[in-house]
Design a protein around this motif. Structure first.
Motif, PDB file in Angstrom:
ATOM      1  N   ILE A  72      75.985  -0.975 -49.643  1.00  0.00           N
ATOM      2  CA  ILE A  72      75.992  -0.612 -51.059  1.00  0.00           C
ATOM      3  C   ILE A  72      75.808   0.898 -51.132  1.00  0.00           C
ATOM      4  O   ILE A  72      74.828   1.447 -50.626  1.00  0.00           O
ATOM      5  CB  ILE A  72      74.877  -1.333 -51.840  1.00  0.00           C
ATOM      6  CG1 ILE A  72      75.093  -2.849 -51.773  1.00  0.00           C
ATOM      7  CG2 ILE A  72      74.829  -0.849 -53.280  1.00  0.00           C
ATOM      8  CD1 ILE A  72      73.974  -3.663 -52.379  1.00  0.00           C
ATOM      9  N   VAL A  73      76.773   1.561 -51.749  1.00  0.00           N
ATOM     10  CA  VAL A  73      76.748   3.021 -51.862  1.00  0.00           C
ATOM     11  C   VAL A  73      76.105   3.389 -53.199  1.00  0.00           C
ATOM     12  O   VAL A  73      76.616   3.002 -54.253  1.00  0.00           O
ATOM     13  CB  VAL A  73      78.178   3.598 -51.781  1.00  0.00           C
ATOM     14  CG1 VAL A  73      78.155   5.113 -51.927  1.00  0.00           C
ATOM     15  CG2 VAL A  73      78.852   3.174 -50.490  1.00  0.00           C
TER      16      VAL A  73
ATOM     17  N   GLY B 136      78.584  -7.364 -59.001  1.00  0.00           N
ATOM     18  CA  GLY B 136      77.790  -8.172 -58.099  1.00  0.00           C
ATOM     19  C   GLY B 136      76.364  -8.143 -58.616  1.00  0.00           C
ATOM     20  O   GLY B 136      75.785  -7.066 -58.754  1.00  0.00           O
ATOM     21  N   LEU B 137      75.811  -9.293 -58.967  1.00  0.00           N
ATOM     22  CA  LEU B 137      74.441  -9.366 -59.471  1.00  0.00           C
ATOM     23  C   LEU B 137      73.527  -9.837 -58.345  1.00  0.00           C
ATOM     24  O   LEU B 137      73.693 -10.948 -57.830  1.00  0.00           O
ATOM     25  CB  LEU B 137      74.348 -10.338 -60.652  1.00  0.00           C
ATOM     26  CG  LEU B 137      74.879  -9.805 -61.973  1.00  0.00           C
ATOM     27  CD1 LEU B 137      76.381  -9.838 -62.020  1.00  0.00           C
ATOM     28  CD2 LEU B 137      74.302 -10.591 -63.115  1.00  0.00           C
ATOM     29  N   LEU B 138      72.595  -8.983 -57.958  1.00  0.00           N
ATOM     30  CA  LEU B 138      71.683  -9.329 -56.866  1.00  0.00           C
ATOM     31  C   LEU B 138      70.722 -10.425 -57.303  1.00  0.00           C
ATOM     32  O   LEU B 138      70.139 -10.357 -58.386  1.00  0.00           O
ATOM     33  CB  LEU B 138      70.885  -8.098 -56.429  1.00  0.00           C
ATOM     34  CG  LEU B 138      71.688  -6.946 -55.843  1.00  0.00           C
ATOM     35  CD1 LEU B 138      70.774  -5.771 -55.530  1.00  0.00           C
ATOM     36  CD2 LEU B 138      72.459  -7.375 -54.607  1.00  0.00           C
ATOM     37  N   ILE B 139      70.584 -11.430 -56.455  1.00  0.00           N
ATOM     38  CA  ILE B 139      69.651 -12.531 -56.689  1.00  0.00           C
ATOM     39  C   ILE B 139      68.869 -12.771 -55.407  1.00  0.00           C
ATOM     40  O   ILE B 139      69.232 -12.259 -54.347  1.00  0.00           O
ATOM     41  CB  ILE B 139      70.394 -13.816 -57.130  1.00  0.00           C
ATOM     42  CG1 ILE B 139      71.444 -14.213 -56.092  1.00  0.00           C
ATOM     43  CG2 ILE B 139      71.022 -13.622 -58.504  1.00  0.00           C
ATOM     44  CD1 ILE B 139      72.101 -15.538 -56.353  1.00  0.00           C
TER      45      ILE B 139
ATOM     46  N   ILE C 251      77.127  -2.983 -58.477  1.00  0.00           N
ATOM     47  CA  ILE C 251      76.015  -3.860 -58.094  1.00  0.00           C
ATOM     48  C   ILE C 251      74.853  -3.681 -59.065  1.00  0.00           C
ATOM     49  O   ILE C 251      74.323  -2.579 -59.239  1.00  0.00           O
ATOM     50  CB  ILE C 251      75.553  -3.574 -56.644  1.00  0.00           C
ATOM     51  CG1 ILE C 251      76.728  -3.683 -55.675  1.00  0.00           C
ATOM     52  CG2 ILE C 251      74.408  -4.511 -56.262  1.00  0.00           C
ATOM     53  CD1 ILE C 251      77.449  -5.028 -55.701  1.00  0.00           C
ATOM     54  N   ILE C 252      74.460  -4.791 -59.687  1.00  0.00           N
ATOM     55  CA  ILE C 252      73.380  -4.821 -60.665  1.00  0.00           C
ATOM     56  C   ILE C 252      72.200  -5.582 -60.073  1.00  0.00           C
ATOM     57  O   ILE C 252      72.358  -6.691 -59.571  1.00  0.00           O
ATOM     58  CB  ILE C 252      73.837  -5.531 -61.969  1.00  0.00           C
ATOM     59  CG1 ILE C 252      75.118  -4.908 -62.515  1.00  0.00           C
ATOM     60  CG2 ILE C 252      72.706  -5.547 -63.000  1.00  0.00           C
ATOM     61  CD1 ILE C 252      75.042  -3.449 -62.823  1.00  0.00           C
ATOM     62  N   ASP C 253      71.026  -4.979 -60.147  1.00  0.00           N
ATOM     63  CA  ASP C 253      69.807  -5.599 -59.635  1.00  0.00           C
ATOM     64  C   ASP C 253      69.117  -6.349 -60.777  1.00  0.00           C
ATOM     65  O   ASP C 253      68.480  -5.745 -61.637  1.00  0.00           O
ATOM     66  CB  ASP C 253      68.897  -4.521 -59.059  1.00  0.00           C
ATOM     67  CG  ASP C 253      67.750  -5.073 -58.254  1.00  0.00           C
ATOM     68  OD1 ASP C 253      67.408  -6.268 -58.423  1.00  0.00           O
ATOM     69  OD2 ASP C 253      67.183  -4.314 -57.446  1.00  0.00           O
TER      70      ASP C 253
ATOM     71  N   LEU D 146      77.737   0.803 -55.584  1.00  0.00           N
ATOM     72  CA  LEU D 146      79.045   0.158 -55.463  1.00  0.00           C
ATOM     73  C   LEU D 146      79.158  -0.507 -54.107  1.00  0.00           C
ATOM     74  O   LEU D 146      78.605  -0.022 -53.114  1.00  0.00           O
ATOM     75  CB  LEU D 146      80.167   1.191 -55.611  1.00  0.00           C
ATOM     76  CG  LEU D 146      80.201   1.986 -56.912  1.00  0.00           C
ATOM     77  CD1 LEU D 146      81.271   3.070 -56.845  1.00  0.00           C
ATOM     78  CD2 LEU D 146      80.446   1.066 -58.097  1.00  0.00           C
ATOM     79  N   ALA D 147      79.878  -1.607 -54.058  1.00  0.00           N
ATOM     80  CA  ALA D 147      80.130  -2.309 -52.793  1.00  0.00           C
ATOM     81  C   ALA D 147      81.576  -2.782 -52.790  1.00  0.00           C
ATOM     82  O   ALA D 147      82.153  -3.060 -53.847  1.00  0.00           O
ATOM     83  CB  ALA D 147      79.186  -3.502 -52.635  1.00  0.00           C
ATOM     84  N   ALA D 148      82.156  -2.852 -51.601  1.00  0.00           N
ATOM     85  CA  ALA D 148      83.524  -3.350 -51.458  1.00  0.00           C
ATOM     86  C   ALA D 148      83.488  -4.829 -51.107  1.00  0.00           C
ATOM     87  O   ALA D 148      82.662  -5.273 -50.312  1.00  0.00           O
ATOM     88  CB  ALA D 148      84.251  -2.575 -50.375  1.00  0.00           C
ATOM     89  N   LEU D 149      84.407  -5.580 -51.715  1.00  0.00           N
ATOM     90  CA  LEU D 149      84.535  -6.998 -51.418  1.00  0.00           C
ATOM     91  C   LEU D 149      86.001  -7.377 -51.550  1.00  0.00           C
ATOM     92  O   LEU D 149      86.554  -7.308 -52.651  1.00  0.00           O
ATOM     93  CB  LEU D 149      83.679  -7.848 -52.368  1.00  0.00           C
ATOM     94  CG  LEU D 149      83.778  -9.353 -52.163  1.00  0.00           C
ATOM     95  CD1 LEU D 149      83.125  -9.756 -50.837  1.00  0.00           C
ATOM     96  CD2 LEU D 149      83.130 -10.094 -53.313  1.00  0.00           C
TER      97      LEU D 149
END
Length: 146
Positions: A32-33, A86-89, A55-57, A45-48
């Motif tokens: 995650i940059v 992307g939501l971190l869980i 990316i949201i925490d 940001l992350a690549a997928l």
């Protein structure tokens, strides 16, 4: 009423459930940059699969504490208003249909979760907070980050 399919997860010690039609996948993220000058809940940001995810925490949204990233954090991938997030869980426990759907909120919900609480879902004899992915994204600081 038809049974609805929900994903059951945990964030910051709170059991949550969200409708599966709101998400694309649950994945382990790579690097995650970080992004300069963003709200703390915007982790970067992350690549997928040739796509860039913001990316949201979720933990930071509801507690103010940052999620420990580890080597491959767990995230829910969702598209909201044309942007992919992307939501971190913390954990995912199951995806299954729920008889009766979403029930009204019973008792008190912690103040930090109130903006996200759509109701409650009884699953495996435990109440889970029913949440909606777009509600996490539509916070003012996050909308600006998109």
């Amino acid at each position: 009423m038809n049974d609805s399919l929900f994903l059951f997860a945990t964030v910051a010690g709170t059991d949550i459930a969200m409708p599966t039609h709101e998400l694309e996948a649950v994945v382990r993220l790579g690097e995650i940059v970080p992004i300069a000058r963003t709200a703390p809940q915007v982790r970067g940001l992350a690549a997928l699969r040739s796509r860039v995810l913001t990316i949201i925490d979720v933990r930071t949204l509801v507690t103010g504490e940052l999620t420990e990233m580890g080597t491959s954090p767990l995230a829910i991938v969702a598209e909201v208003e044309g942007h992919t997030y992307g939501l971190l869980i913390d954990t995912v426990s199951d995806i299954c249909p729920v008889e009766g759907g979403i029930l009204p909120v019973r008792g008190r919900v912690r103040a930090a979760w109130e903006p996200y609480a759509d109701g409650m879902i009884l699953y495996e004899e435990r109440l889970h907070l029913a949440v909606s992915i777009p509600d996490f994204i539509r916070q003012p600081a996050l909308a600006a980050a998109a």
